[in-house]
Design a protein around this motif. Sequence first.
Motif, short mmCIF file in Angstrom:
data_model
loop_
_atom_site.label_atom_id
_atom_site.label_comp_id
_atom_site.label_asym_id
_atom_site.label_seq_id
_atom_site.Cartn_x
_atom_site.Cartn_y
_atom_site.Cartn_z
N LYS A 566 0.79 -1.22 0.00
CA LYS A 566 0.00 0.00 0.00
C LYS A 566 0.83 1.28 0.00
O LYS A 566 0.37 2.32 -0.46
N ASP A 567 2.07 1.20 0.48
CA ASP A 567 2.89 2.42 0.52
C ASP A 567 3.87 2.49 -0.65
O ASP A 567 4.70 3.38 -0.71
N GLY A 568 3.80 1.55 -1.58
CA GLY A 568 4.69 1.58 -2.73
C GLY A 568 5.97 0.77 -2.54
O GLY A 568 6.78 0.69 -3.45
N HIS A 814 14.65 4.41 -6.57
CA HIS A 814 13.44 5.22 -6.56
C HIS A 814 13.57 6.37 -7.55
O HIS A 814 12.63 6.71 -8.26
N PHE A 815 14.75 7.01 -7.58
CA PHE A 815 14.95 8.14 -8.51
C PHE A 815 15.98 7.76 -9.54
O PHE A 815 16.98 7.10 -9.24
N ILE A 816 15.75 8.23 -10.76
CA ILE A 816 16.71 7.96 -11.83
C ILE A 816 17.92 8.90 -11.69
O ILE A 816 19.01 8.60 -12.15
N ASP A 822 12.48 7.31 -1.09
CA ASP A 822 11.20 8.02 -0.98
C ASP A 822 10.98 8.48 0.46
O ASP A 822 10.84 7.67 1.37
N ASN A 824 8.51 9.70 1.74
CA ASN A 824 7.13 9.50 2.17
C ASN A 824 6.96 8.23 3.02
O ASN A 824 5.92 8.00 3.61
N ARG A 842 1.97 9.42 10.78
CA ARG A 842 2.97 9.98 9.87
C ARG A 842 3.05 11.49 10.03
O ARG A 842 4.13 12.07 10.15
N CYS B 19 11.21 7.68 -12.18
CA CYS B 19 10.90 8.81 -11.31
C CYS B 19 12.13 9.71 -11.19
O CYS B 19 13.24 9.20 -11.00
N GLN B 26 8.84 14.93 -6.61
CA GLN B 26 8.94 13.67 -7.34
C GLN B 26 8.16 13.78 -8.64
O GLN B 26 6.97 14.09 -8.64
N ASN B 43 4.58 12.37 -9.36
CA ASN B 43 4.69 10.93 -9.09
C ASN B 43 3.72 10.48 -8.01
O ASN B 43 3.51 9.30 -7.79
N TYR B 44 3.11 11.46 -7.32
CA TYR B 44 2.25 11.16 -6.18
C TYR B 44 0.86 10.74 -6.65
O TYR B 44 0.21 11.46 -7.42
N ASP B 49 -2.18 7.57 -1.89
CA ASP B 49 -1.33 8.32 -0.99
C ASP B 49 0.10 7.77 -1.01
O ASP B 49 0.75 7.65 0.01
N ALA B 50 0.57 7.40 -2.20
CA ALA B 50 1.93 6.85 -2.31
C ALA B 50 2.59 7.39 -3.58
O ALA B 50 1.92 7.75 -4.55
N ASN B 51 3.91 7.44 -3.57
CA ASN B 51 4.67 7.97 -4.71
C ASN B 51 4.99 6.85 -5.69
O ASN B 51 6.06 6.24 -5.63
N VAL B 52 4.06 6.54 -6.57
CA VAL B 52 4.20 5.33 -7.37
C VAL B 52 3.83 5.47 -8.84
O VAL B 52 3.97 4.52 -9.60
N SER B 54 5.13 6.60 -11.48
CA SER B 54 6.13 6.26 -12.50
C SER B 54 6.15 4.76 -12.78
O SER B 54 6.66 4.33 -13.80
#
Lengths: 850, 108
Positions: A566-568, A814-816, A822, A824, A842, B19, B26, B43-44, B49-52, B54
């Motif tokens: 759920k959080d990626g 996560h980042f290119i 992340d 978050n 959070r 990303c 992001q 990206n959000y 509620d997640a940065n996904v 991409s």
Amino acid sequence: MSLATTISTTKVVVVGNGMVGHQFIESLLASENTDQFEIHTFSEEPRLAYDRVHLSEYFVNRNADDLSLADPQSYATAGVKVYLHDRVESIDRGAKTVTSTKGLTVSYDKLVLATGSYPFVPPITGNDRQNCFVYRTIEDLEDITQAATSGAKKGVVIGGGLLGLEAAKALKDLGLETHVVEFAPRLMAVQVDDDGGALLKKKIEELGVSVHLSKATNCITDGEASIHKLEFADGTELETDLVLFSAGIRPQDALARDSELDVGPRGGIMINDHCQTSDKDVYAIGECALWQERIFGLVAPGYAMAKTAVAHLVGNEVPFSGADMSTKLKLMGVDVASIGDAHAATPGAQCYTYKNDPNGVYKKLVVSPDGKHVIGAVLVGDAEEYGTLLQYCLNSIALPASPESLILPSMGEDVGGLGVDALPETAQICSCHDVSKGDISASVKSGCCSVGDVKSDTKAGTGCGGCVPLMTSVVNHELEALGVEVNRDICEHFPYTRQEIYHLIRVEGIKTFSEMLEKYGQGQGCEICKPAIGSILASCWNEYVLKDQHVGLQDTNDAYLGNIQKDGTYSVVPRVAGGEITPEKLIILGEVARDFNLYTKITGGQRVDLFGARLHQLPDIWRRLVAAGFETGQAYGKSVRTVKSCVGSTWCRYGVDDSVGLAIDIENRYKGVRAPHKIKFAVSGCTRECAEAQSKDFGVIATENGWNLYVCGNGGMKPRHGDLFATDLDRETLIQYIDRLMMFYIRTADRLQRTSVWMENMEGGLDYLREVIIDDSLGIVNELEKEMLLNIENYQCEWATTIEDPEKLKRFSHFINSPDSDENLVYVSERGQPRPATVDERAHLIAKAG
Amino acid sequence: MTWIKVCALDDIVPNSGVCAKINEQQVAVFREAESDQIYAIGNYDPFSDANVLSRGLMAQLDDQVTVASPMYKQHFNLQTGQCLEDETVSIPVYKTQVIDNMVVLEAK
């Protein structure tokens, strides 16, 4: 002010909880005024209602639950009071009470007798000797099994009717040398004619059962080589260890007789069109009831009577008006069907017959004297036309110009099975549950869009299952009539079904999505066609899914070889074949989980799931796991998942065979195979079934003689018990069947269709699947096996490949353009492990940090 | 307007996304196959509620180029940021260029 009004309830006591008694209760509970009734029911047997029609399946599954129709829980929830293993001994109609064997006296307002029937045992000397049985209850079957497994070698069934032949199959399956003895000059004398009976006899003898016709048994005495000897009126004899009487049924009307209700001269509780007996407060339904001097020994008329009685109780009128006694069944693998006036007894009736000795097919069509309507039929060896002919007969549909075309084999042209259009709304499609074409139509109009939906909505097709092909046509026809274009195109980019796309890819050797799009598609593709085609390409050629040309087709789980949470973040599930793991490997899993701070949980498939891995951690985690000898568990793919097993004969004192060994072999054989949806297996080492194999796509259970294979089971949202596909297989045949089954599923299922739904929607169902896989009716099993072999040969651990390829690893960050992760993602500790913070937590934590 | 180099064009596999981090934001960057057109959106994913975003699949619906969220599959138009399933939801979009095989994004 009506608050103080008391609702007066009617107390209904149902004597007998067989199929019909249960159906009565279900119908009453489903009626609108159900809260006005207080229901009590007595069952003489130690269990609630079960499916007697499929009784012989008990020999295969040994599981009474499989057959059960009623469960105590739902009765309790509905407020039905149940008296199990207690028989009503007497009725006091004056006081309106019943009294049971256990001494209970229960009062009633309305009494329903659903006492059923008992097997008729001919009054011949010796009929009470040991090992003489009848075939009616689960307890009877247990006694027969007991006798067969304690030394009996030969068995005789007395009675060559429908039930007798069922019983003969059971004896055959128990390994006995089996004989059928019939008084009449042919088998199934009521339902089929001489020619049909002769063919049936031939077919059954080919299966290894001896048939003795025109034999009247005089007595049963001591045998010489066997326990018994049957002596026949013609002076011949037959020795046997076991005798099974199946000489017809008699209505169970003793209780009614004793309480002086009217009964027929040859038995049966007399009822009127509302199923009332001579006492208006007492109803009788099912096989114990006599309506217009007829007893109905099938379940469908019993259900109809239940419906009539319920309607009358609640103040409606659905008079019972007799019932069609047509029937279709498979006896020892031989199709037999009988409709209406099978013997052409109607004066002036005319017949058409078709006989094909080489193929073992016999068909007779009986038409009215004016030649305009079907009034009867007999089908042996091929009963495909049953549904059509029955509808012609029941609805008096005008015959085509050449009525013989209805039973002649098709010569390539469509001779016109009956169009669904021709059926009136009142046409009964499902006779077990009395569902009409109009009912199905209403169900579709109310939003049911598939055969499966309509089945659950109307119960149609859930009895004997014989009507499913016809029902499917009705459902499709209704959908089309509603203007629901039954468009099976996968999406706007490809005007094809999944099956067609599979075929194109396979036959033309297409290897990439862009090639497919260029040849057969349009536009750019979408999240429907991309993963579907990605999956088909993988099923066909099994190439590495992260190749540049494939990666853009994969859903995120396949694209990153993990299950997104759920959080990626992703979860990591290494393969633990068969659920067997060494302590060293278990320690490695623990160390990896600890070092990367991953939440750890045991899965239902006997593996370990590590949660909370960030994209950039995945390669490091897998380097450690691969180095320790782990492979990807492919928990992220629509692919073969796990093969669950019990510990089996190696350790278990009850184990019959090595379930763990087989589970590991199966898992290693099929690991990595991608399919329309995930596929789960299980292997149990004995019938205690600790691995829960019957809830899996493919379930295997050890028997004394090999392995039983169950198919298309499912747990989850819509549980489905697997169907027993084949029994007592050796390992090689088992694997061969699974190879074929899996590839056939991959070839023909819709996208994201589990095997359970695939089966529910398959025309012809389990029998059809057996024909394709076992009898090779489509001539494809060699192809299927080759295709599976290609999959197996091209297996690779996707993670082992990925960690060796620096180009592929670029995507795992996560980042290119930054090594950061992340921000978050925030975790808190619970029960000693990390878990994602809630929104409030959070906000609080980030504020504190700031 | 400031432009920032993010990565080489070849760092993005055609038909997929990556990303990028730009000024602490992001940004999901996608490369269309054939045309090599680059799209960039936030990206959000507001639904999960997640940065996904991409990591979603690029999907063409009618004439719109979209990405389907890997979480709950809502579609976002890659040119406008508009969510197709819920007209009240849209996400930021970023201008893009490819210069000398480098992907360059607008910094906001």
